[in-house]
Design an enzyme around this catalytic site. Structure first.
Site, mmCIF file in Angstrom:
data_model
loop_
_atom_site.group_PDB
_atom_site.id
_atom_site.type_symbol
_atom_site.label_atom_id
_atom_site.label_comp_id
_atom_site.label_asym_id
_atom_site.label_seq_id
_atom_site.Cartn_x
_atom_site.Cartn_y
_atom_site.Cartn_z
ATOM 1 N N HIS A 111 0.578 -1.158 0.403
ATOM 2 C CA HIS A 111 0.379 -0.138 -0.239
ATOM 3 C C HIS A 111 0.910 1.134 -0.267
ATOM 4 O O HIS A 111 1.637 1.488 1.136
ATOM 5 C CB HIS A 111 -0.883 -0.052 1.243
ATOM 6 C CG HIS A 111 -2.113 0.921 1.117
ATOM 7 N ND1 HIS A 111 -3.238 0.446 1.700
ATOM 8 C CD2 HIS A 111 -1.938 2.428 0.695
ATOM 9 C CE1 HIS A 111 -4.159 1.495 0.911
ATOM 10 N NE2 HIS A 111 -3.414 2.448 1.202
ATOM 11 N N HIS A 152 0.809 5.035 -2.529
ATOM 12 C CA HIS A 152 1.178 6.039 -3.402
ATOM 13 C C HIS A 152 1.682 6.371 -4.274
ATOM 14 O O HIS A 152 2.125 7.015 -4.238
ATOM 15 C CB HIS A 152 -0.658 6.876 -2.742
ATOM 16 C CG HIS A 152 -1.641 6.281 -2.343
ATOM 17 N ND1 HIS A 152 -2.554 6.393 -3.214
ATOM 18 C CD2 HIS A 152 -2.130 5.662 -0.880
ATOM 19 C CE1 HIS A 152 -3.615 5.560 -1.998
ATOM 20 N NE2 HIS A 152 -3.104 5.130 -1.218
ATOM 21 N N HIS A 192 -9.482 0.857 -0.039
ATOM 22 C CA HIS A 192 -9.528 1.093 1.135
ATOM 23 C C HIS A 192 -11.581 1.025 1.701
ATOM 24 O O HIS A 192 -12.170 1.719 1.542
ATOM 25 C CB HIS A 192 -9.741 2.725 0.766
ATOM 26 C CG HIS A 192 -8.078 3.236 -0.075
ATOM 27 N ND1 HIS A 192 -7.532 3.051 -0.835
ATOM 28 C CD2 HIS A 192 -6.729 4.005 0.969
ATOM 29 C CE1 HIS A 192 -6.339 3.734 -0.490
ATOM 30 N NE2 HIS A 192 -6.084 3.625 0.127
ATOM 31 N N GLU A 200 -10.799 2.713 7.227
ATOM 32 C CA GLU A 200 -9.924 4.250 7.733
ATOM 33 C C GLU A 200 -10.418 5.239 8.692
ATOM 34 O O GLU A 200 -10.737 5.606 9.757
ATOM 35 C CB GLU A 200 -9.055 4.211 6.544
ATOM 36 C CG GLU A 200 -8.181 5.418 6.644
ATOM 37 C CD GLU A 200 -6.618 5.932 5.968
ATOM 38 O OE1 GLU A 200 -6.208 6.571 5.352
ATOM 39 O OE2 GLU A 200 -8.012 5.668 4.330
#
Length: 367
Positions: free
Chosen positions: A20, A22, A210, A213
């Site tokens: 994970h 970005h 996702h 979170e």
């Protein structure tokens, strides 16, 4: 038997697996400045690398996912040309390799890179060529191999997820390993994108979501029960469905139906400790549920999320966990193997990296 002391230098030697990360959250500060100059972007909040690095970290320390996401306006703005995308992708590979990462899945949202007139195919081809160039450069310069694959992300507040899912399948033989949806969770449940997930399932394609979170159990439930997610991006809020035993003990912990399902199915959790603290998903590293989930035998993995915004690396994330929870090399090896088992990579290649790279690498450190 002599164990290598665990510190930042020795951690950088350990083989690591990153699921994970970005692309637009991992730029070098100097690269942001260079690309801004090249494209005429004048809205950066600082004009030297160190001040810019500090600004990104401080701005991301908001305690809110929505405010945290606003920092990406600057990085995305300077990633609008083929050359910029290729450079950022190449440098990403070089930076991960320098930190001892041997396998990585790096995600980005192609739909956010169309402002200067590129189409989706041009965005994909520029980025994938940058990754490939980085892999070659690492091999030429160090003799080491790193595998970097791309997760294609759709923005959950937009309406292009089916189109982006088709893009992921189109480039599956050119370095794309799967699909993801990202962005603000509240008000944008994953079930809004069911057509994309149904298409991916029909095409036997992998995807992560996702979830859990900034939003709680409903986000996780939809991701796995309605959408069929292979992995959960973050997933920290699964703790809302777990009641620990007296004084926080694990032996008598009671798992709700959803937590039991996640654990029983071995659905991987892409946990990002520093980022989770910045977005308010955890109050501190000490209060992050990583250790509780690890002790309860969930499939936990260690990740960076956004290296620029969190001013972090995989080695630094591991060090924070070691210093906070007292982990040793065997624990870190387990978390790394968890990640490699969970990678969107063919079984034989996953097994080869575990047996030929990860286990031998940790054996040297364990002594």
């Amino acid at each position: 038997m002599t164990h290598t002391p665990i510190n930042l230098a020795s951690l950088r030697l350990a083989p690591k697996v990153l699921l994970h990360d970005h692309l637009d959250g991992g730029l070098r500060p100097q690269t942001v400045l260079d690309l801004a100059r090249d494209c005429g972007y004048t809205d950066l909040p600082a004009d030297n690398p160190e001040e810019l690095r500090v600004w990104f970290r401080d701005a991301a320390d908001s305690g809110s996912l929505e405010l945290y996401l606003q920092t990406f306006g600057h990085t995305v703005a300077v990633m609008q040309t083929p050359a910029a995308l290729a450079r950022v992708a190449r440098e990403c590979v070089e930076d991960l390799a320098a930190d001892g990462v041997v396998y990585a899945e790096v995600r980005f949202a192609p739909e956010q890179h169309l402002d200067a007139g590129l189409n989706l195919d041009a965005v994909m081809e520029s980025t994938l060529s940058g990754f490939a160039e980085g892999v070659r450069a690492v091999r030429d310069q160090s003799g080491h191999d790193i595998v970097v694959r791309c997760l294609v992300t759709a923005m959950r507040h937009a309406a292009r997820s089916r189109e982006i899912a088709e893009l992921a399948v189109k480039y599956r033989h050119d370095g794309v390993c799967g699909f993801d949806i990202a962005g603000a969770e509240a008000g944008f449940p994953p079930s809004r994108h069911l057509d994309a997930f149904e298409f991916l399932q029909k095409e036997n394609a992998h995807f992560t979501i996702h979830a859990g979170e900034a939003f709680g159990l409903p986000s996780i439930h939809e991701a796995v029960a309605f959408c069929g997610a292979d992995r959960l991006g973050h997933g920290v809020r699964i703790m809302d469905d777990i009641e620990l035993g007296p004084e926080g003990t694990f032996g008598e912990a009671k798992l709700g139906l959803l937590a039991n399902y996640i654990r029983d199915k071995r659905i991987p959790l892409e946990l990002c400790p520093s980022s989770n603290v910045q977005t308010g998903a955890a109050a501190s590293i000490a209060e992050h549920p990583f250790n509780q989930l690890a002790q309860l035998q969930f499939r936990v993995t260690v990740n960076t999320d956004n290296r620029l915004m969190s001013h972090t690396t995989m080695s630094e994330e591991m060090l924070k966990l070691v210093e906070t929870f007292g982990y040793g090399w065997s624990d870190l090896e387990r978390f790394t193997i968890n990640a490699m088992k969970s990678a969107f990579y063919s079984f034989d290649k996953r097994l080869a990296i575990i047996d030929e790279v990860i286990k031998p690498g940790y054996a040297v450190l364990i002594g």
